[in-house]
Design a protein around this motif. Structure first.
Motif, PDB file in Angstrom:
ATOM      1  N   LYS A 107      10.507   7.687  -2.975  1.00 36.70           N
ATOM      2  CA  LYS A 107       9.408   8.256  -2.181  1.00 36.70           C
ATOM      3  C   LYS A 107       8.882   7.226  -1.177  1.00 36.70           C
ATOM      4  CE  LYS A 107       6.021  11.271  -1.365  1.00 36.70           C
ATOM      5  NZ  LYS A 107       6.256  12.576  -0.729  1.00 36.70           N
ATOM      6  N   PHE A 108       9.001   5.953  -1.529  1.00 40.49           N
ATOM      7  CA  PHE A 108       8.553   4.859  -0.656  1.00 40.49           C
ATOM      8  C   PHE A 108       9.211   4.957   0.720  1.00 40.49           C
ATOM      9  CE2 PHE A 108       9.636   0.720   1.155  1.00 40.49           C
ATOM     10  CZ  PHE A 108       8.397   0.101   1.265  1.00 40.49           C
ATOM     11  N   CYS A 163      12.164   4.272  -6.866  1.00 42.13           N
ATOM     12  CA  CYS A 163      10.974   4.783  -6.162  1.00 42.13           C
ATOM     13  C   CYS A 163      11.360   5.138  -4.722  1.00 42.13           C
ATOM     14  CB  CYS A 163       9.869   3.727  -6.194  1.00 42.13           C
ATOM     15  SG  CYS A 163       8.274   4.333  -5.603  1.00 42.13           S
ATOM     16  N   LEU A 185       7.912   7.845   2.848  1.00 43.37           N
ATOM     17  CA  LEU A 185       6.594   7.535   3.407  1.00 43.37           C
ATOM     18  C   LEU A 185       6.700   6.512   4.543  1.00 43.37           C
ATOM     19  CD1 LEU A 185       4.462   7.283   0.131  1.00 43.37           C
ATOM     20  CD2 LEU A 185       4.496   9.162   1.789  1.00 43.37           C
ATOM     21  N   ALA A 203       0.834  -1.206   0.000  1.00 43.54           N
ATOM     22  CA  ALA A 203       0.000   0.000   0.000  1.00 43.54           C
ATOM     23  C   ALA A 203       0.870   1.258   0.000  1.00 43.54           C
ATOM     24  CB  ALA A 203      -0.926  -0.010   1.214  1.00 43.54           C
ATOM     25  N   ILE A 204       1.963   1.222   0.756  1.00 43.31           N
ATOM     26  CA  ILE A 204       2.873   2.367   0.772  1.00 43.31           C
ATOM     27  C   ILE A 204       3.552   2.513  -0.591  1.00 43.31           C
ATOM     28  CG2 ILE A 204       5.033   3.253   1.758  1.00 43.31           C
ATOM     29  CD1 ILE A 204       4.171   2.285   4.445  1.00 43.31           C
ATOM     30  N   GLU A 209       2.341   1.688  -3.452  1.00 47.23           N
ATOM     31  CA  GLU A 209       1.336   2.254  -4.368  1.00 47.23           C
ATOM     32  C   GLU A 209       1.187   3.752  -4.133  1.00 47.23           C
ATOM     33  OE1 GLU A 209      -2.988   0.883  -6.112  1.00 47.23           O
ATOM     34  OE2 GLU A 209      -2.522   0.440  -4.009  1.00 47.23           O
ATOM     35  N   GLN A 210       1.174   4.147  -2.863  1.00 40.86           N
ATOM     36  CA  GLN A 210       1.069   5.561  -2.513  1.00 40.86           C
ATOM     37  C   GLN A 210       2.285   6.339  -3.019  1.00 40.86           C
ATOM     38  OE1 GLN A 210       0.552   6.145   1.697  1.00 40.86           O
ATOM     39  NE2 GLN A 210       0.590   8.385   1.544  1.00 40.86           N
ATOM     40  N   ALA A 211       3.439   5.646  -3.073  1.00 39.79           N
ATOM     41  CA  ALA A 211       4.673   6.294  -3.532  1.00 39.79           C
ATOM     42  C   ALA A 211       4.757   6.373  -5.048  1.00 39.79           C
ATOM     43  CB  ALA A 211       5.879   5.533  -2.986  1.00 39.79           C
ATOM     44  N   GLY A 212       3.764   5.802  -5.751  1.00 43.05           N
ATOM     45  CA  GLY A 212       3.738   5.896  -7.209  1.00 43.05           C
ATOM     46  C   GLY A 212       4.222   4.668  -7.937  1.00 43.05           C
ATOM     47  N   VAL A 238       3.938  -3.181  -7.274  1.00 49.55           N
ATOM     48  CA  VAL A 238       3.105  -3.326  -6.071  1.00 49.55           C
ATOM     49  C   VAL A 238       2.815  -4.799  -5.812  1.00 49.55           C
ATOM     50  CG1 VAL A 238       0.825  -2.870  -5.074  1.00 49.55           C
ATOM     51  CG2 VAL A 238       2.084  -1.025  -6.223  1.00 49.55           C
TER      52      VAL A 238
END
Length: 372
Positions: free
Chosen positions: A320-321, A318, A324, A285-286, A288-291, A297
């Protein structure tokens, strides 16, 4: 079915020092070599210790006990705990440390700066044993007791003593007299003691790490902080955070790696490998949230380890993961303590690359982000 083995208890350095002291004083008074000594330990149990040695020369007597940690041996397991007893010119029981027993150099410990690292309960045990022997023989004399541990300075390098400002050897410890096999109590106590030393030395910002490797990276990240600001919390994340808040520490930085911090992000505050599994659905889920795309995923959801997930996200660029995930760790930490702190989280790879960092504040207190 496999029969569960009963784990054998051991005895603290404080109990060993007390038994050695009782034997040495008895030898000094009677002129007879002692083979064993029986003492009452703080939990009320009466225990007989076999002596490794006992000798006297008319002026002093020395006896020793080999420390047995039972089925939970620590760094002091097998150490020789020696007590040398002589008559003192002034009344009372005068306790000091000799070779291999550390000396206190920083405030915040239960023993004043400058004194031997013999904690209050062992000191009381030794005094009671001395007074018991004196009463038994109808004597009213001052007694000097020196506890030493051959090789104690080398043993201490495997303990937290150097970090706590205990220099030159080990500590003589124990509040119950026994070592409970695989007990977490001793580790928790060491965390509290380390935090108390940090506070006593003026630290308003501490860095809590999951182990030695993450502590090394933490020291590189926060080079302006003094050594006592760095605390190894091991698996006890929630416990350590609560102790930080209880002691009034304003900022806590958590430094660790993917495996344990993936659990912290989920809200798991005891991160032993057997405490709880990594939730790969949560990590997916994280991601996916990170793009991350659907294939990545899905790969995260089917991963075997948190470290593998970290590798996947790095390879995909990625990053950003990780930011987050660090934010989730901060949120979970603040939730655990009910707010009132500033919490930072940094996640590193095994070779020291920082993957991500986040800082979150909960509460209106001003925070010194620059140091202690």
């Amino acid at each position: 079915m496999e029969t569960k083995k009963t784990l054998r208890e051991g005895y603290t350095t404080g109990s060993c020092a007390t038994a050695a002291t009782k034997a040495a004083l008895t030898a000094l008074i009677t002129g007879q070599v002692q083979a064993e000594a029986t003492i009452r330990i703080p939990i009320g149990r009466v225990v007989t210790f076999s002596l490794a040695s006992c000798s006297f020369d008319g002026e002093t007597a020395t006896a020793s006990v080999v420390k047995d940690g039972g089925d939970d041996p620590d760094a002091t397991h097998g150490a020789l705990i020696v007590s040398t007893v002589s008559w003192a010119s002034s009344p009372g029981v005068h306790i000091d440390g000799g070779e291999g027993v550390g000396r206190i150099t920083k405030p915040g410990l239960p023993v004043p700066v400058g004194e031997a690292a013999i904690n209050p309960v062992p000191r009381q045990m030794i005094r009671e044993a001395v007074n018991e022997v004196l009463a038994q023989y109808g004597l009213h004399r001052g007694v000097k007791v020196v506890i030493s541990v051959p090789g104690g300075e080398e043993i201490a390098k495997k303990t937290l003593n150097p970090r706590l400002g205990i220099i030159g050897g080990i500590s003589i410890l124990g509040t119950r007299g026994i070592v409970v096999p695989f007990s977490t109590a001793a580790y928790r106590a060491s965390i509290v003691q380390a935090l108390q030393v940090a506070k006593a030395n003026g630290c308003r910002h501490v860095v809590i790490t999951t182990g030695g490797r993450s502590e090394k990276y933490a020291m590189q990240e926060y080079p302006h902080l003094p050594e006592e600001a760095f605390i190894e919390m091991g698996d006890f994340v929630g416990f350590t955070l609560k102790q930080c808040k209880r002691l009034g520490i304003k900022m806590v930085s958590m430094v660790g790696m993917m495996g344990k911090f993936s659990k912290v992000a989920q809200g798991v505050m005891m991160v032993h490998s057997k405490s709880a599994p990594v939730d790969f659905g949560f990590l997916a889920a994280i991601a996916e949230q990170a793009g991350a795309g659907p294939e990545l995923v899905a790969a995260v959801r089917g991963a075997n380890t948190a470290a593998q997930v970290g590798d996947m996200m790095q390879e995909a660029g990625c990053m950003k993961f990780f930011e987050l995930l660090c934010e989730a760790c901060c949120q979970a930490a603040l939730h655990e303590v009910g707010g009132g702190l500033t919490v930072a989280t940094s996640i590193y790879t095994m070779n020291g690359q920082q993957l991500g960092k986040a800082v979150q504040t909960d509460g209106d207190d001003e925070v010194d982000r620059c140091g202690c």
